[in-house]
Design an enzyme around this catalytic site. Structure first.
Site, PDB file in Angstrom:
ATOM      1  N   HIS A 163       0.620  -1.366   0.013  1.00  9.27           N
ATOM      2  CA  HIS A 163       0.103   0.054  -0.034  1.00  9.27           C
ATOM      3  C   HIS A 163       0.887   1.258   0.037  1.00  9.27           C
ATOM      4  CE1 HIS A 163      -3.434  -2.548   1.754  1.00  9.27           C
ATOM      5  NE2 HIS A 163      -3.668  -2.423   0.464  1.00  9.27           N
ATOM      6  N   GLU A 192       1.518   3.369   3.153  1.00  5.84           N
ATOM      7  CA  GLU A 192       2.228   2.728   4.238  1.00  5.84           C
ATOM      8  C   GLU A 192       3.661   2.588   3.786  1.00  5.84           C
ATOM      9  OE1 GLU A 192      -0.292  -0.838   4.600  1.00  5.84           O
ATOM     10  OE2 GLU A 192      -1.959   0.433   4.692  1.00  5.84           O
ATOM     11  N   HIS A 212       2.378  -3.491   6.783  1.00  2.57           N
ATOM     12  CA  HIS A 212       1.442  -2.678   6.441  1.00  2.57           C
ATOM     13  C   HIS A 212       1.521  -1.695   7.746  1.00  2.57           C
ATOM     14  CE1 HIS A 212      -0.786  -4.648   3.141  1.00  2.57           C
ATOM     15  NE2 HIS A 212       0.039  -5.723   3.501  1.00  2.57           N
ATOM     16  N   GLU A 259       0.710  -4.896  11.249  1.00  7.90           N
ATOM     17  CA  GLU A 259       0.296  -3.414  11.106  1.00  7.90           C
ATOM     18  C   GLU A 259       1.089  -2.736  12.230  1.00  7.90           C
ATOM     19  OE1 GLU A 259      -1.751  -2.472   8.771  1.00  7.90           O
ATOM     20  OE2 GLU A 259      -2.995  -3.879   8.247  1.00  7.90           O
TER      21      GLU A 259
END
Length: 397
Positions: free
Chosen positions: A156, A159, A306, A367
């Site tokens: 992404h 990110e 991420h 994350e």
């Protein structure tokens, strides 16, 4: 900060004119060809040096503010007892190659890769694919073992802080191997002998460049045309997709049709800054390259980085690969992150989902950080400290 600014900072000067004076160039304050050539070593973190009469590794190390060990590592075929006048060697500078306090771009990544390959010749690199906008998707490889692990980052665009995370880890790991020291309390050379690390630090270079301001004016206009249909998404900070408007982490063959249904219901039924799944699984070069790489290297374990939330996702649907939960709990302990099931709305067609579905082996989405992506670089040191254990343990499990 531009690459020129980074080079000037590393050279210890305030501006381009001062740098030119330092190097004996005409102090125009303009970045001409000769100035660029003189700046490049400060970006790469090394220079090619021609041996002079009376040189030794000790004297060269003193002159350049580096270490004998660093010179030896960068020149494995050169004997310090048989130096030849006129011979060229690689001299690493006394600072890390990977910066962690400036936004990453695809160009900066390539500079870092080049610098690390020169410092640590036991690293290798290749291009997995070239995007539709002619940026390379790069792979770095390190280790000798039969078991392999695959780490990836920046599926992404917004990110991108996960890219310097993996690159700093690689540099720290390589340095520990070269010095014979430990990494998170484990002998780095033992890790190197037992495990093959494959690292894809920027899966989505086109999108990253858009978010960090390195895209061309034409590319920005293309993205703006896509974003115009989604005015509630901040531009470019809300951009997760590649420049085709496809969310790469929704483009894998793991119940892709369910992801399509979920995202279409939210209005993402066309190219978008995020959440558009594409026209078919693996219809984007970047996701296809990761799919093919995984098939080739057959990893024991994968980590997909991420942001944000400080959480680790470990399952796909009701599939619980052997050891995956126990390994995930170890990751949670060393990081302080929570180990959780993936939410239904975002639980399909991701890289981790496909890996678990295809291999029934431990695969994790990590994350990092807290807040709203893109996360500020002020969080980087905390992110790195919390994830070093995950990245190091992943080499052993």
């Amino acid at each position: 900060m531009t690459l020129t600014d980074l080079a000037l900072r590393r050279a210890g000067v305030q501006n381009l004119e001062a740098f030119q004076q330092q190097k004996g160039l005409s102090p125009t304050g303009q970045e001409d060809t000769l100035t660029t050539q003189q700046l490049l070593p400060y970006l790469l973190g090394y220079e090619r040096y021609m041996l002079q009469p009376g040189d030794s590794f000790y004297r060269i190390a003193r002159r350049f503010g580096t270490s004998i060990d660093a010179i030896r590592t960068a020149n494995p075929t050169v004997s310090p007892l048989r130096l030849t006048v006129g011979q060229y060697i690689t001299v690493p500078y006394g600072f890390p190659v990977v910066p962690t306090d400036i936004p990453f771009t695809s160009e900066l990544l390539q500079v870092c890769i080049r610098g690390l390959l020169a410092r640590y010749p036991f690293l290798t690199s290749r291009t997995l694919t070239t995007t539709d906008y002619q940026r390379p998707v790069s792979l770095l490889q390190m280790g000798k073992g039969n078991r392999s692990v695959l780490y990836n980052a920046s599926h992404h665009a917004n990110e991108w802080i996960t890219t310097p995370l993996l690159m700093k880890f690689l540099e720290d790991y390589a340095e520990a191997v070269s010095r014979g020291t430990s990494l998170f309390g484990m002998d780095a050379r033992t890790l190197f002998e037992r495990t093959q690390l494959y690292l894809a630090p920027m899966v989505n270079p086109d999108g990253v460049d858009l978010v960090t301001g390195a895209a061309s004016a034409q590319e920005v206009r293309i993205a703006q045309d896509i974003a115009a249909f989604f005015p509630s998404i901040p531009f470019p900070d809300g951009w997760k997709a590649n420049l085709n408007g496809t969310d790469l982490n929704l483009n894998y063959p793991a119940r892709w049709e369910q992801a399509q249904e979920n995202k279409f219901a939210l209005g993402f039924d066309r190219p978008a800054p995020r959440d558009f799944v594409g026209l078919a699984p693996l219809d984007q070069k970047e996701s296809r390259a990761m799919y093919d790489l995984t098939r080739l290297v057959n990893p024991r374990l994968t980590l997909s980085y991420h942001s944000q939330g400080e959480v680790i996702y470990w399952k796909f649907l009701d599939i619980e690969p052997p050891e995956a939960e126990s390994i995930g709990r170890r990751f949670a302990r060393v990081s302080g992150y929570l180990l959780e099931d993936t939410p239904f709305a975002s639980g399909f067609a991701g890289y981790k989902d496909w890996f678990i579905l295809a291999y029934n082996r431990p695969g994790y989405t990590v994350e990092v950080g807290m807040g709203q992506s893109p996360l500020p670089l002020s969080q980087f040191d905390d992110i790195y400290e919390k994830n070093l254990g995950i990245l190091a343990l992943g080499l052993t499990l």
